[in-house]
Design an enzyme around this catalytic site. Structure first.
Site, PDB file in Angstrom:
ATOM      1  N   SER A  18       0.809  -1.217   0.000  1.00  0.00           N
ATOM      2  CA  SER A  18       0.000   0.000   0.000  1.00  0.00           C
ATOM      3  C   SER A  18       0.842   1.267   0.000  1.00  0.00           C
ATOM      4  CB  SER A  18      -0.959  -0.038   1.203  1.00  0.00           C
ATOM      5  OG  SER A  18      -1.909   0.985   1.125  1.00  0.00           O
TER       6      SER A  18
ATOM      7  N   ASP B 103      -2.423   6.508  -3.627  1.00  0.00           N
ATOM      8  CA  ASP B 103      -1.327   5.863  -2.908  1.00  0.00           C
ATOM      9  C   ASP B 103      -0.765   4.732  -3.768  1.00  0.00           C
ATOM     10  OD1 ASP B 103      -3.482   4.136  -2.619  1.00  0.00           O
ATOM     11  OD2 ASP B 103      -2.873   3.448  -0.640  1.00  0.00           O
TER      12      ASP B 103
ATOM     13  N   ASP C 224      -0.938   1.498  -3.964  1.00  0.00           N
ATOM     14  CA  ASP C 224      -1.769   0.429  -4.537  1.00  0.00           C
ATOM     15  C   ASP C 224      -3.117   0.925  -5.029  1.00  0.00           C
ATOM     16  OD1 ASP C 224      -2.954   0.789  -2.010  1.00  0.00           O
ATOM     17  OD2 ASP C 224      -3.508  -1.327  -1.852  1.00  0.00           O
TER      18      ASP C 224
ATOM     19  N   ASP D  11      -5.841   2.346  -3.644  1.00  0.00           N
ATOM     20  CA  ASP D  11      -7.138   2.219  -2.977  1.00  0.00           C
ATOM     21  C   ASP D  11      -7.512   3.469  -2.182  1.00  0.00           C
ATOM     22  OD1 ASP D  11      -5.425   1.970  -0.833  1.00  0.00           O
ATOM     23  OD2 ASP D  11      -6.238   0.075  -0.097  1.00  0.00           O
TER      24      ASP D  11
END
Length: 449
Positions: free
Chosen positions: A101, A243, A245, A247
């Protein structure tokens, strides 16, 4: 040894448990688990972000799955919510994201979605962990004729783009609009510019040159200052920072003001309410949601509930309450009428759809919520004692809460992973809440350290 934490498996790449050896066992355990629960050869989708270690871990995971008789569908770099969508869309038994993440490139992790695009239950994770850590896992290997294979999914990006566009009104166009993007050198580096360009916006992008080591490095949703400067320099109508990843979303209005998740929830839920689309008149936040969001919801007559921190708890509460929007101030926002998980690109599209429909600038829309100043102090503690059972601490907490009654709040909670007590104070004045927070920190440190 534990593998799964609060959000999948995570650690430093090439150190336990994020080594090729451990991850190959996790792959085998996943295939074995879904083979037993589905009674057929499991089909498992694998995506990743842009970290250097992603190649190594992808190969190890795929090797473990195929060795245990499962088939692997490889999609390459793809946002986490894209994997959640594709798992269901391609009719896979599970989807795996290799990502840490918003963490720096040295870290990596694994998140697993079930066939419905929802993160695995705690019980499923425990069973998979048990298989992966078993000393006898090699005894579960099938005969050589039943080994699985790897297949690359060439149209994955296109499928996800169509899904995102379908969340918008028909013939939706951003022609004439300038959009600035910061892709955090992460999983959105290709798809974000692509989808906004296809919608006919004039796009300017930073953080779209991943090299394996620059993901989240002074860019993306954790560092929106560069994007704010670009918005002002280019005269953009809005800026969107993702960010690593993909999400989460942090937005920037045309005046360079940064908008965190709670403000985005306020703007979009206000639009949904005015257009009678806010199902059950309900919004879900977390205990860390800004006091300004609570005041906004109260003033608008919108019902709400605040869960523990974590998208898992937000999603559970949304299902329970029949809500269509919920999320966290970090920018992880769920639109349950479109998706089963937080999606930065989906959030950006919903926000810009509100701008187009209302014909208002983002700086005007953001006025619906006044963000309250916040001070957060972490206090090291020796143990997690119930402070409300310590008279001196309870008195200090009650007195601080009384000072801010109707104007702010005090939240005191323990970290879930460290021996830290988090003291958060929100109110109308930074000077006032700093004084209150520092006073509480001194008292709690004296009693609990």
């Amino acid at each position: 040894m534990r593998l799964f934490g609060t959000d999948g498996i995570r650690g430093v790449a090439n150190k336990s448990p994020m080594t090729p050896f451990h991850i190959m066992k996790v792959g085998g355990a996943l295939a074995n688990y879904f083979k037993k629960t589905k009674s057929h050869r499991p089909k498992i989708l694998i995506g990743k972000d842009t970290r250097l270690s992603g190649y190594m871990l992808e190969s190890s995971l795929a090797a473990g799955i195929t060795a245990m008789g499962g088939d692997v569908l490889l999609v390459g770099p793809m946002p986490t919510p894209g994997i959640a969508f594709l798992t269901k869309n391609i009719n896979a038994d599970a989807g795996v994201v290799i990502s840490a993440s918003h963490n720096p490139y040295m870290d990596n992790g694994i998140k697993v979605f079930n066939c419905d695009g929802v993160k695995l239950s705690d019980s499923a994770e425990k069973e998979i962990e048990k298989i992966a850590l078993s000393a006898n896992i090699h005894h579960l290997l099938p005969a050589s004729a039943r080994i699985g294979k790897n297949v690359r999914v060439d149209d994955a990006l296109g499928r996800y783009i169509v899904f995102l566009k379908n969340s918008l009104p028909r013939d939706f166009s951003l022609e004439g609009m300038k959009i600035a993007l910061d892709c955090a050198n992460g999983a959105t580096y290709k798809i974000a510019p692509m989808i906004f360009s296809e919608l006919r916006a004039e796009v300017k992008t930073i953080g779209a040159s991943p090299d394996g080591t620059n993901i989240n490095k002074n860019c993306g949703s954790l560092y929106p200052e560069k994007l704010a400067n670009m918005v002002l320099k280019e005269g953009s109508d809005a800026g969107f920072a993702f960010d690593g990843d993909g999400d989460r979303l942090i937005a920037v209005d045309e005046k360079g003001h940064v908008m965190a998740g709670d403000e985005l929830i306020a703007v979009i839920s206000n639009f949904l309410k005015e257009n009678r689309q806010l199902k059950n008149n309900f919004v879900v936040g977390t205990v860390m949601s800004n006091y300004g969001l609570r005041k906004y919801l109260e003033q608008k007559g919108i019902r709400s509930s605040m869960t523990k921190v974590g998208d898992k708890y937000v999603l559970e509460e949304m299902h329970k309450r029949g809500a269509v929007i919920g999320g966290e101030d970090s920018g992880h926002i769920i639109f349950l009428n479109h998706h089963s998980t937080g999606d930065g690109l989906l959030t950006a599209l919903q926000l810009i759809s509100v701008m187009k429909h209302t014909k208002k600038k983002l700086s005007e829309l953001r006025k619906v919520m006044k963000r309250y100043p916040q001070v957060l102090i972490n206090v090291p503690v020796g143990k997690r004692a119930d402070f409300k059972k310590v008279p001196e601490l309870k008195k200090a907490y009650d007195e601080a809460s009384a000072k801010l009654a109707g104007r702010g709040r005090v939240l005191i909670r323990y970290s879930g992973t460290q021996l830290l007590l988090r003291i958060m104070v929100e109110g109308p004045s930074h000077k006032e809440i700093s004084k209150i927070a520092e006073g509480l920190a001194r008292i709690f440190k004296k009693k609990l350290s």
